[in-house]
Write a protein that holds these residues in place. Structure first.
Motif, PDB file in Angstrom:
ATOM      1  N   ALA A   1     -68.771 -11.347  25.851  1.00 37.68           N
ATOM      2  CA  ALA A   1     -70.089 -11.744  25.361  1.00 37.68           C
ATOM      3  C   ALA A   1     -70.223 -13.264  25.474  1.00 37.68           C
ATOM      4  O   ALA A   1     -69.231 -13.992  25.526  1.00 37.68           O
ATOM      5  N   HIS A   2     -71.465 -13.736  25.500  1.00 38.82           N
ATOM      6  CA  HIS A   2     -71.696 -15.169  25.590  1.00 38.82           C
ATOM      7  C   HIS A   2     -72.784 -15.583  24.602  1.00 38.82           C
ATOM      8  O   HIS A   2     -73.548 -14.750  24.104  1.00 38.82           O
ATOM      9  N   GLY A   3     -72.840 -16.865  24.319  1.00 36.80           N
ATOM     10  CA  GLY A   3     -73.844 -17.424  23.429  1.00 36.80           C
ATOM     11  C   GLY A   3     -73.923 -18.923  23.655  1.00 36.80           C
ATOM     12  O   GLY A   3     -73.453 -19.440  24.675  1.00 36.80           O
ATOM     13  N   ARG A   4     -74.508 -19.638  22.670  1.00 36.09           N
ATOM     14  CA  ARG A   4     -74.697 -21.084  22.820  1.00 36.09           C
ATOM     15  C   ARG A   4     -74.787 -21.713  21.446  1.00 36.09           C
ATOM     16  O   ARG A   4     -75.398 -21.159  20.538  1.00 36.09           O
ATOM     17  N   SER A   5     -74.177 -22.876  21.300  1.00 39.51           N
ATOM     18  CA  SER A   5     -74.372 -23.634  20.063  1.00 39.51           C
ATOM     19  C   SER A   5     -75.639 -24.467  20.187  1.00 39.51           C
ATOM     20  O   SER A   5     -76.139 -24.715  21.285  1.00 39.51           O
ATOM     21  N   SER A   6     -76.187 -24.894  19.052  1.00 41.08           N
ATOM     22  CA  SER A   6     -77.363 -25.763  19.076  1.00 41.08           C
ATOM     23  C   SER A   6     -76.990 -27.093  19.736  1.00 41.08           C
ATOM     24  O   SER A   6     -75.811 -27.431  19.867  1.00 41.08           O
ATOM     25  N   PHE A   7     -77.999 -27.850  20.150  1.00 44.62           N
ATOM     26  CA  PHE A   7     -77.677 -29.060  20.911  1.00 44.62           C
ATOM     27  C   PHE A   7     -78.771 -30.117  20.789  1.00 44.62           C
ATOM     28  O   PHE A   7     -79.880 -29.859  20.295  1.00 44.62           O
TER      29      PHE A   7
ATOM     30  N   PRO B   1     -75.576 -31.589  31.306  1.00 45.32           N
ATOM     31  CA  PRO B   1     -74.977 -31.197  30.032  1.00 45.32           C
ATOM     32  C   PRO B   1     -75.737 -31.781  28.856  1.00 45.32           C
ATOM     33  O   PRO B   1     -76.446 -32.786  28.989  1.00 45.32           O
ATOM     34  N   ALA B   2     -75.604 -31.159  27.704  1.00 45.26           N
ATOM     35  CA  ALA B   2     -76.226 -31.667  26.486  1.00 45.26           C
ATOM     36  C   ALA B   2     -75.597 -32.999  26.091  1.00 45.26           C
ATOM     37  O   ALA B   2     -74.425 -33.265  26.386  1.00 45.26           O
ATOM     38  N   THR B   3     -76.374 -33.820  25.410  1.00 45.15           N
ATOM     39  CA  THR B   3     -75.833 -35.066  24.869  1.00 45.15           C
ATOM     40  C   THR B   3     -74.877 -34.780  23.728  1.00 45.15           C
ATOM     41  O   THR B   3     -73.841 -35.428  23.567  1.00 45.15           O
ATOM     42  N   ARG B   4     -75.248 -33.794  22.934  1.00 46.83           N
ATOM     43  CA  ARG B   4     -74.421 -33.399  21.791  1.00 46.83           C
ATOM     44  C   ARG B   4     -74.556 -31.904  21.577  1.00 46.83           C
ATOM     45  O   ARG B   4     -75.658 -31.359  21.662  1.00 46.83           O
ATOM     46  N   GLY B   5     -73.432 -31.209  21.322  1.00 50.57           N
ATOM     47  CA  GLY B   5     -73.470 -29.769  21.106  1.00 50.57           C
ATOM     48  C   GLY B   5     -73.698 -29.032  22.409  1.00 50.57           C
ATOM     49  O   GLY B   5     -73.286 -29.463  23.481  1.00 50.57           O
ATOM     50  N   GLY B   6     -74.371 -27.884  22.326  1.00 47.04           N
ATOM     51  CA  GLY B   6     -74.671 -27.111  23.525  1.00 47.04           C
ATOM     52  C   GLY B   6     -73.466 -26.450  24.156  1.00 47.04           C
ATOM     53  O   GLY B   6     -73.450 -26.230  25.371  1.00 47.04           O
ATOM     54  N   LEU B   7     -72.468 -26.119  23.356  1.00 51.16           N
ATOM     55  CA  LEU B   7     -71.309 -25.427  23.909  1.00 51.16           C
ATOM     56  C   LEU B   7     -71.706 -24.025  24.363  1.00 51.16           C
ATOM     57  O   LEU B   7     -72.516 -23.353  23.717  1.00 51.16           O
ATOM     58  N   SER B   8     -71.146 -23.579  25.472  1.00 50.60           N
ATOM     59  CA  SER B   8     -71.249 -22.178  25.856  1.00 50.60           C
ATOM     60  C   SER B   8     -70.212 -21.415  25.046  1.00 50.60           C
ATOM     61  O   SER B   8     -69.034 -21.779  25.029  1.00 50.60           O
ATOM     62  N   LEU B   9     -70.648 -20.374  24.359  1.00 51.96           N
ATOM     63  CA  LEU B   9     -69.764 -19.598  23.508  1.00 51.96           C
ATOM     64  C   LEU B   9     -69.366 -18.313  24.222  1.00 51.96           C
ATOM     65  O   LEU B   9     -70.205 -17.657  24.839  1.00 51.96           O
ATOM     66  N   LEU B  10     -68.105 -17.944  24.124  1.00 50.12           N
ATOM     67  CA  LEU B  10     -67.588 -16.727  24.735  1.00 50.12           C
ATOM     68  C   LEU B  10     -66.845 -15.920  23.687  1.00 50.12           C
ATOM     69  O   LEU B  10     -66.285 -16.475  22.733  1.00 50.12           O
ATOM     70  N   GLY B  11     -66.832 -14.594  23.868  1.00 46.45           N
ATOM     71  CA  GLY B  11     -66.121 -13.733  22.925  1.00 46.45           C
ATOM     72  C   GLY B  11     -65.607 -12.472  23.604  1.00 46.45           C
ATOM     73  O   GLY B  11     -66.309 -11.867  24.413  1.00 46.45           O
ATOM     74  N   ASP B  12     -64.387 -12.079  23.291  1.00 45.82           N
ATOM     75  CA  ASP B  12     -63.729 -10.904  23.848  1.00 45.82           C
ATOM     76  C   ASP B  12     -64.240  -9.659  23.116  1.00 45.82           C
ATOM     77  O   ASP B  12     -63.990  -9.469  21.921  1.00 45.82           O
ATOM     78  N   MET B  13     -64.936  -8.770  23.838  1.00 46.39           N
ATOM     79  CA  MET B  13     -65.549  -7.619  23.183  1.00 46.39           C
ATOM     80  C   MET B  13     -64.595  -6.439  22.993  1.00 46.39           C
ATOM     81  O   MET B  13     -64.899  -5.516  22.257  1.00 46.39           O
ATOM     82  N   ALA B  14     -63.430  -6.469  23.629  1.00 48.99           N
ATOM     83  CA  ALA B  14     -62.385  -5.513  23.269  1.00 48.99           C
ATOM     84  C   ALA B  14     -61.801  -5.891  21.910  1.00 48.99           C
ATOM     85  O   ALA B  14     -61.535  -5.033  21.065  1.00 48.99           O
ATOM     86  N   ALA B  15     -61.618  -7.193  21.680  1.00 47.14           N
ATOM     87  CA  ALA B  15     -61.156  -7.667  20.375  1.00 47.14           C
ATOM     88  C   ALA B  15     -62.197  -7.374  19.302  1.00 47.14           C
ATOM     89  O   ALA B  15     -61.852  -7.050  18.158  1.00 47.14           O
ATOM     90  N   ALA B  16     -63.495  -7.483  19.662  1.00 43.44           N
ATOM     91  CA  ALA B  16     -64.563  -7.166  18.711  1.00 43.44           C
ATOM     92  C   ALA B  16     -64.465  -5.726  18.243  1.00 43.44           C
ATOM     93  O   ALA B  16     -64.666  -5.417  17.060  1.00 43.44           O
TER      94      ALA B  16
END
Length: 361
Positions: free
Chosen positions: A336-342, A145-160
């Motif tokens: 959908a998925h993404g990532r925060s900086s870390f 895992p990242a020391t700081r940040g690096g969250l896996s981002l998720l999003g509901d594309m029906a809601a989008a």
């Protein structure tokens, strides 16, 4: 987050047992279902046997919430071990030919997650939504895992789909979309603003004739530019798709990702001032060197539309922190998925998979 504790269940496998200690329902659209396990002593072959036995339950969880986080397999520590585990749940692993993210293939069908620099966030997206050959499943394994940040981002594309203005949605549905990519060679990659990925990486070959052949077979238009650059226009794709099992309609494209105006706003949001400067200069002086998103008839998507969509999708982000041994399984149509900086040595493996018989309309 609501928490549902169930009676521990034990499945005897080939060595130590795997025990389900709790199951947690999603707290909001886009959040994953979470299964916490006692698998700290489970060898990879034990994990694989457990995954195979519970393929139907895994699929059901994915179709209900779009993502499933399974915590508790720290002994799955290498690409070859991970391949045996994930293939037990998703037997039809596949390649990444035509993909846009920089990655390294490690073993068989197992790759690194995106190798974009740590200072970059990654906006929400469905993997390879710009091609008819996109995967149905995306599966991540956290090794470090990242020391700081690096969250896996998720999003509901029906809601989008519901959050995007109806007139914009109607136009996108009517006209369809194409991704136009500008791909440098290895020798010219340093001159590319934005995401740097060579045509050799995209096509997994150094032979331009193979590139032309693959492009013809997939319905892509390949044009060779000066300095060994490739301008690749991919097939026309719908902006909205229907899930083959749940029948849900979802927003399913990357207009918000590759439009130059979105790339510039993305860099500004991350605080990548040099990248922002280079993108602005390229847009003003060498627009053909930048990726872009076109309507099906070849007209560029208006910048204001693309930016409005990007901002709308950003409001749907749900952050999940992955720990060592966590598996994050995603239905690539629903979520959908993404990532925060870390910061720190974050190391994530990824596998892509198809579901036999699926046709995504």
């Amino acid at each position: 987050m609501s928490r549902l504790i169930v009676r521990s269940q034990v499945w005897s496998t080939m060595s130590r047992d795997v025990v389900v200690t709790s199951r947690t329902a999603p707290a909001r659209p886009g959040a994953p279902t979470v299964w916490s396990l006692d698998g700290v002593h489970a060898e990879p072959r034990t994990v694989a046997a457990w995954m195979q036995r519970h393929r139907a339950e895994i699929a059901d969880a994915l179709h209900r919430s779009g993502a499933l986080l399974i915590r508790g397999f720290p002994r799955v520590t290498a690409a070859e071990k991970y391949e045996s585990v994930i293939a037990a749940a998703f037997p039809q692993l596949r390649d990444y030919v035509g993909g846009t993210s920089p990655r390294t293939r490690l073993h068989g069908r197992i790759m690194t997650a995106t190798e974009t620099p740590p200072a970059w966030s990654i906006p929400l997206h469905q993997e390879m939504a710009y091609t008819s050959n996109g995967p149905h499943r995306v599966a991540f394994l956290c090794l470090t895992p990242a020391t700081r940040g690096g969250l896996s981002l998720l999003g509901d594309m029906a809601a989008a789909l519901e959050s995007i203005p109806r007139d914009c949605r109607d136009e996108f549905e009517r006209r369809g979309l194409r991704l136009r990519r500008s791909l440098p060679s290895r020798s010219s990659m340093v001159s590319k603003a934005g995401i740097q990925k060579t045509w050799q990486e995209v096509f997994d070959t150094d032979d331009s004739r193979q590139v032309d052949d693959i492009s013809r077979r997939r319905g892509w238009h390949a044009t060779w530019l000066d300095d060994d650059w490739l301008q690749l226009t991919q097939e026309r794709m719908p902006a909205v798709r229907r899930h083959p099992v749940t029948d849900r309609l979802v927003w399913h494209n990357q207009a918000h990702f590759f439009a130059p105006a979105c790339m510039i706003e993305w860099a500004a949001r991350d605080g990548r001032t040099q990248d922002e400067k280079e993108l602005r200069e390229a847009l003003a002086t060498r627009p053909e060197s930048l990726d872009n998103v076109l309507f099906g008839d070849g007209a560029p998507v208006p910048p204001e539309q693309a930016v409005a969509i990007a901002r709308s999708l950003a409001t749907l982000e749900v952050g999940v922190r992955l720990e060592k041994g966590d598996l994050l399984l995603i239905d690539n149509i629903l979520t959908a998925h993404g990532r925060s900086s870390f910061e720190g040595p974050r190391r994530i493996l990824v596998a892509l998979a198809d579901e036999p018989g699926w046709t995504v309309a």
